[in-house]
Design a protein around this motif. Structure first.
Motif, PDB file in Angstrom:
ATOM      1  N   LEU A 227       0.689  -1.264  -0.108  1.00 25.67           N
ATOM      2  CA  LEU A 227      -0.074  -0.167   0.053  1.00 25.67           C
ATOM      3  C   LEU A 227       0.797   1.165  -0.042  1.00 25.67           C
ATOM      4  N   THR A 228       2.056   1.154   0.724  1.00 22.53           N
ATOM      5  CA  THR A 228       2.918   2.383   0.506  1.00 22.53           C
ATOM      6  C   THR A 228       3.261   2.451  -0.562  1.00 22.53           C
ATOM      7  N   ARG A 229       3.660   1.528  -1.569  1.00 21.87           N
ATOM      8  CA  ARG A 229       4.179   1.773  -2.803  1.00 21.87           C
ATOM      9  C   ARG A 229       3.024   2.463  -3.578  1.00 21.87           C
ATOM     10  N   LEU A 230       1.882   2.038  -3.741  1.00 21.22           N
ATOM     11  CA  LEU A 230       0.578   2.411  -4.262  1.00 21.22           C
ATOM     12  C   LEU A 230       0.304   3.908  -4.073  1.00 21.22           C
ATOM     13  N   TYR A 231       0.381   4.280  -2.655  1.00 17.52           N
ATOM     14  CA  TYR A 231       0.128   5.769  -2.609  1.00 17.52           C
ATOM     15  C   TYR A 231       1.441   6.499  -2.725  1.00 17.52           C
ATOM     16  N   SER A 232       2.344   6.174  -2.888  1.00 16.78           N
ATOM     17  CA  SER A 232       3.629   6.750  -3.079  1.00 16.78           C
ATOM     18  C   SER A 232       3.481   7.505  -4.432  1.00 16.78           C
ATOM     19  N   ARG A 233       2.969   6.576  -5.506  1.00 15.71           N
ATOM     20  CA  ARG A 233       2.369   6.936  -6.864  1.00 15.71           C
ATOM     21  C   ARG A 233       1.268   7.870  -6.708  1.00 15.71           C
ATOM     22  N   TRP A 234       0.245   7.509  -6.208  1.00 16.35           N
ATOM     23  CA  TRP A 234      -1.116   8.183  -6.154  1.00 16.35           C
ATOM     24  C   TRP A 234      -0.621   9.677  -5.775  1.00 16.35           C
ATOM     25  N   VAL A 235       0.097   9.824  -4.714  1.00 17.98           N
ATOM     26  CA  VAL A 235       0.108  11.246  -4.285  1.00 17.98           C
ATOM     27  C   VAL A 235       0.850  12.118  -5.114  1.00 17.98           C
ATOM     28  N   ARG A 236       1.278  11.577  -6.098  1.00 18.99           N
ATOM     29  CA  ARG A 236       2.255  12.648  -6.964  1.00 18.99           C
ATOM     30  C   ARG A 236       1.196  13.598  -7.771  1.00 18.99           C
ATOM     31  N   ASN A 237      -0.083  13.089  -7.862  1.00 22.74           N
ATOM     32  CA  ASN A 237      -1.128  14.144  -8.411  1.00 22.74           C
ATOM     33  C   ASN A 237      -2.023  14.848  -7.517  1.00 22.74           C
ATOM     34  N   CYS A 238      -1.742  14.730  -6.238  1.00 26.03           N
ATOM     35  CA  CYS A 238      -2.423  15.665  -5.078  1.00 26.03           C
ATOM     36  C   CYS A 238      -2.399  16.996  -5.125  1.00 26.03           C
ATOM     37  N   LYS A 239      -3.265  17.641  -5.004  1.00 20.36           N
ATOM     38  CA  LYS A 239      -3.154  19.205  -5.266  1.00 20.36           C
ATOM     39  C   LYS A 239      -2.838  19.997  -4.049  1.00 20.36           C
ATOM     40  N   PRO A 240      -1.807  20.754  -4.003  1.00 17.17           N
ATOM     41  CA  PRO A 240      -1.307  21.359  -3.045  1.00 17.17           C
ATOM     42  C   PRO A 240      -2.260  22.366  -2.350  1.00 17.17           C
TER      43      PRO A 240
END
Length: 240
Positions: A227-240
């Motif tokens: 899950l850490t691996r998955l979310y590490s990629r997912w957060v790349r697109n999180c809006k600041p």
């Protein structure tokens, strides 16, 4: 920085490892406690991302917050705000984005393997080669179809659609990767009778109570890493 909203629908459906993982990646989380009657936020634009947890209900149940969450998911998609879903959360994503959700061929409960598929995109998310096997914790009776344009990145012997990515932005997961040992114990305490009934019928997608309780700390630690691996990629697109 805007927080990531994490939607909790039931007591058993707690975020588990999700919060510490996202915090370790540098994000603040705000839990939206639907389970306690908290209102669904009016807009997705207040958040860097949206995460929807599991629950015993169906996406087709006439609960006002289900329609409200689906509207929020569609708004997030329009604004390129990443959405992630666990179990019920993945089904909410699917139906909000135009796909169907229906009963699976059988309930899937306990420790079940999923298989990586989807080529280079899947490898980028999982960090695993096509055909790699990932052990997961499952507890569901429904399944989702894929939204238009989504890529299935994992499948399983008893439930074909196990995970999808849409626009390399949104992530839907049928499995409960978020489980801690305490949440596995709580699930069995509250819903163990369902597991034992299904296992007694010879359902091949259900593990015995003894097997479900075996090596839980090690198994959940392994899922935390995935899950850490998955979310590490997912957060790349999180809006600041």
């Amino acid at each position: 920085m805007k927080p990531i909203a994490v939607f909790q629908h039931t007591e058993v459906g707690q975020p588990g490892f999700v919060i510490p993982i996202l915090e370790s990646l540098g994000y603040r989380c705000e839990i939206i406690r639907i389970v306690d009657g908290q209102a669904v936020p009016e807009t997705a634009s207040d958040f860097a991302g949206l995460v929807f947890m599991g629950g015993y209900m169906s996406v087709h149940d006439p609960l006002p917050w289900i329609a409200q969450e689906c509207a929020l998911i569609r708004e997030a998609d329009a604004l390129d705000i990443p959405v992630a879903g666990h179990c019920l959360g993945s089904q909410l994503m699917a139906i909000a984005l135009g796909a169907n959700v229906h009963k699976n061929i059988r309930s899937e409960i306990g420790w079940q393997d999923i298989v990586v598929e989807g080529g280079e995109l899947a490898q980028a998310w999982w960090g695993e080669q096509e055909g790699s096997i990932i052990p997961t914790f499952q507890w569901h009776g429904d399944t989702f179809e894929l939204p238009l344009g989504a890529v299935r990145i994992a499948t399983g012997a008893n439930c074909a659609n196990q995970a999808f990515v849409l626009r390399d932005l949104h992530l839907g997961m049928q499995s409960h990767f978020e489980m801690t040992p305490e949440l596995v114990e709580l699930s069995l305490e509250r819903n163990g009778a369902w597991l034992e009934r299904e296992y007694a019928t010879g359902n091949p997608a259900v593990t015995s109570l003894q097997e479900t309780q075996r090596d839980v700390p090690a198994r959940t630690r392994a899922m935390e890493k995935v899950l850490t691996r998955l979310y590490s990629r997912w957060v790349r697109n999180c809006k600041p």
